[in-house]
Design an enzyme around this catalytic site. Structure first.
Site, short mmCIF file in Angstrom:
data_model
loop_
_atom_site.label_atom_id
_atom_site.label_comp_id
_atom_site.label_asym_id
_atom_site.label_seq_id
_atom_site.Cartn_x
_atom_site.Cartn_y
_atom_site.Cartn_z
N GLU A 237 0.81 -1.22 0.00
CA GLU A 237 0.00 0.00 0.00
C GLU A 237 0.84 1.28 0.00
O GLU A 237 0.55 2.20 -0.74
CB GLU A 237 -0.94 0.02 1.20
N HIS A 253 10.47 -25.51 4.16
CA HIS A 253 9.97 -26.64 3.38
C HIS A 253 9.61 -26.23 1.95
O HIS A 253 9.14 -27.06 1.19
CB HIS A 253 8.75 -27.26 4.07
N LYS A 345 -13.21 0.25 -4.85
CA LYS A 345 -14.29 0.64 -3.95
C LYS A 345 -15.40 1.37 -4.71
O LYS A 345 -16.58 1.17 -4.43
CB LYS A 345 -13.76 1.53 -2.82
#
Lengths: 368, 368
Positions: A237, A253, A345
C-alpha cells in the site's frame, strides 16, 4: 558515503514526496494508542461462548492476526481470523464475533455482520462510522466508534486497542500489563523513527535503504506471522511494491529452495527476529541465513524492542510500517494514495447500495 | 509459432531435464488416489471432541489447508491447521489431532505428536515410516503407513486420502461421494497433462509457458486458498522460483496496489478460478483483472475441472503442480532435487537424535 545515504531520506525530501503527510499520522501512534486505552468500548453480554471470530479486511483484518499471535500460547478460547464474505460453517450462537471495519463500509465485513446476526452470535462491531455504525445503532448491536479521517492502515493502534478492550471487557481475554507496556514501547521507539533521526540511528530508514531496488522477501517466524503479513501489506500500500512474505519453520519446506536459482534476481531478505526466541526458532533462522548468504544475498535482521510478546509484535509493525513509508519516498511515490483500491471501492459501491435499503433483520446475505 | 512453443516442452526435452522423473510419479496420481481409497487406516476412538487440528509441514501440511477449504462451508467441527513446533494453547483432551509427516522424521511434527500425547488429545499419525511410525508403534498410537520413496509433494494424493479417511472413519466428517468423484476427475485430467499432450491442449504446459521468465503472482479466492498456497510451494520446490500468492477478497485491500508501479517488472498473473463461484467472487475477479490489464500485464485464468468443490480443489492442484514441473524444464533445472531443504535436514538431523533416545512418555518437548 554515510552522508550520501542520509541525504536520500532528509525531512525535506520526505515531506516533498509524502504529500498527504501519512508519516505525521504515524508519528501520532503512541498518542492514538493511549487515547484508545481510555476509550469507552461497547461489548455484548457473553454467556456461553466457546470460540472467537475476529473478522475484517486489510488494515482492519490484520488486528485479528496480531491478537491471535499474541494469545497463541495462552490457554484461552480458540481464535479464528476471517477475511471473507462469510463465516465458516461451524459458527453458531456459542461464537463471539468482533467485526472490524475502519470505514464501516467494507462489503465483506458488512456481510459478516449480517451472517453473525442470522446465526445469533454474540457480536461487537468496531468502525469509525459508515453503514456498520448505522446498522449497529438501528439493531442495538454494541458498536465502538473510533476517530475517522485516517488511511485505515494508519489507524492501526486505534483498531487494535479497541478490539483488545472489547475482548477484555467481555472477559474473554486477560491482557494484564501487556497493553500499557506496549504503548510505552511505541512511545520510545517512535523517537527513533522520525524523519529527523539520521539513518544510522533510524531502523526504519535502514530497512528502506536495504530494500530499495529489490524484491522484498520478508521472513518471520511462528511467533510473528502477523508482523510479516502486515509488512507485506504496508509495502503493497505505501511503497506500491509486491513482496514475498513467509514464516519459518514452514518456509524451510518450500520458499527457501527459490534462493538456489535466479542468482541475478534483485531480491533482498529481511528477517523479523524477536529477542527471547525459543532455541528451535533461533536455530532455524541461523540455518536459513547461512543458506541465503551462501547463494546470492546478505540478510538484514530487524530486532524490534519490547519486553512482552505483544509489545515486540507492535513495535515491529511500527518500525516496518515506517520503513514502507521511507521506501515509498526512495521510490518517488506518494505513500498515501492507493489508486487501485479506490477504483475497486467505487466499482463495488454500486453493489453496496442494497445494504443502504435494509429494512429487515437479517439482511439479505451475499449468496453462496 | 505454435510449433516453436510446442518444441520447448517435448517429451524428449522433459525427460532430459527431469532426470529423476518426477513427472512419471505425478502421472500415477490417479492410481495412488484409488489405492489410498482402499487402504486400511488406523484411527483413535473418539468420544468427546469439539475441534480438529491438522498438523504437518510443507507437502504434508498442505493436506490440512485442502481439507479446511473443502469443509469450510459445512457445519462440522472447526479445523485448525498447525504448521509449527507447538500446539496452540487452547488444545486439550477434547481435541482430535492428525499429525502428518511423509518422511516421519519432520522435527516440527514430532514435536506436535509429543505435545498431543502430553495434553491427552485423540491422536492419529500418518507417515511412510520414520520416527513417527516407531513412536506410534511403541506408544500404541493409531498409525497409518503410506508408500515410501517419493518426494513428499509427489505423495500428495496418498497423504490427502489417508487423512480424509482417518477423519471419516472417526466419524468427524462426512465425505460422501466427493472422494470417489475427485479420483475420477484426476484420472480424466491426467490424460491432458502428460508430456505427450501438445501445448494447445495441455493446460499445465500453457501455464508454464505463460510464467516462464516472469515473477509468478498467483491469485485465487476464499474458495481455494489451499490451491494458491500449494502452487506457490510447488513453484518454489520444482521450478526453484519465488512467487507471490494471495487470495481475494483480501488481496483487493493490499497486493492489488503493487500493480500501479514497477510497470517494467517482469511479473505475470495467474488466476485460479472455480466454475460456480458465487457472484461476489466473480465480480471481484473481474474487477481485479480489469485493473491489472489496465496497468502492465495480461492475466491467465485457470479453470480446473470437477463437479464438487473438493474435485475442483484437487484438479487445480494436479494441473498447477504439473505446470511447476514444466516450468522447471523451461528453466533448465531438474525439478526433483531441493538442495536447500536437504542441507537444512542434514543440519537439523543432529538435533533430532534426541528423539531417537526416547524412553519416557511424554518426550521432552521443544522449549517455549
Amino acid at each position: 558515503m554515510r552522508k550520501e545515504v542520509d541525504e536520500m531520506l532528509t525531512p525535506e525530501k520526505i515531506s516533498k514526496i509524502d504529500k498527504s503527510c501519512i508519516h505525521l499520522k504515524y508519528l501520532k501512534w503512541p498518542e492514538y494508542f493511549f487515547e484508545a486505552l481510555r476509550a469507552d468500548v461497547n461489548f455484548p453480554e457473553v454467556t456461553e461462548v466457546d470460540r472467537i471470530i475476529l473478522a475484517g479486511m486489510g488494515g482492519s483484518g490484520i488486528v485479528g492476526d496480531v491478537i491471535r499471535d499474541w494469545l497463541a500460547p495462552s490457554r484461552g478460547l480458540p481464535i479464528h481470523v476471517v477475511k471473507d464474505y462469510h463465516l465458516p460453517g461451524f459458527v453458531d450462537k456459542e461464537t463471539f464475533v468482533v467485526a472490524i471495519s475502519y470505514s464501516g463500509n467494507t462489503e465483506e465485513t458488512l456481510g459478516i455482520i449480517n451472517e453473525a446476526i442470522s446465526r445469533r452470535c454474540a457480536l461487537a462491531v468496531i468502525s469509525s462510522g459508515g453503514l456498520a455504525e448505522e446498522l449497529s445503532l438501528k439493531l442495538n448491536i454494541p458498536h465502538t466508534k473510533i476517530m475517522s479521517g485516517l488511511p485505515p492502515r494508519a489507524a492501526f493502534p486505534l483498531l487494535f486497542v479497541c478490539t483488545a478492550l472489547v475482548m477484555q471487557k467481555s472477559e474473554l481475554i486477560e491482557a494484564g500489563e501487556d497493553l500499557y507496556e506496549s504503548g510505552e514501547t511505541l512511545k520510545q521507539l517512535g523517537n527513533l523513527l522520525t524523519p529527523e533521526m539520521e539513518t544510522e540511528k533510524n531502523p526504519s530508514k535502514r530497512v528502506a535503504i536495504w530494500l530499495h531496488g529489490a524484491l522484498p522477501i520478508i521472513y518471520g517466524s511462528c511467533l510473528n506471522g502477523s508482523v510479516v503479513l502486515r509488512f507485506k501489506g504496508s509495502l503493497n500500500e505505501n511503497a506500491k511494491t509486491h513482496a514475498v512474505a513467509d514464516v519459518l519453520p514452514e518456509l524451510c519446506h518450500n520458499d527457501l529452495v527459490a534462493w538456489d536459482l535466479d542468482l541475478e534476481l534483485p531480491r533482498k531478505a529481511v528477517f523479523v527476529r524477536f529477542v527471547g526466541e525459543p532455541p528451535e526458532v533461533r536455530e532455524r533462522f541461523d540455518a536459513v541465513k547461512e543458506q541465503i548468504e551462501g547463494t546470492s544475498s546478505e540478510v538484514y535482521e530487524v530486532w524490534p524492542p519490547g519486553e512482552s510478546h505483544l509489545s515486540r509484535i507492535l513495535s515491529a509493525i511500527y518500525l516496518l510500517d515506517f520503513a514502507s513509508i521511507y521506501l515509498a519516498v526512495l521510490r518517488g511515490v506518494d505513500p498515501t494514495p492507493t489508486k487501485s483500491i479506490d477504483k475497486m471501492k467505487r466499482r463495488l459501491g454500486v453493489k453496496l447500495r442494497y445494504l443502504e435499503t435494509y429494512t429487515d433483520l437479517p439482511l439479505k446475505p451475499p449468496s453462496r
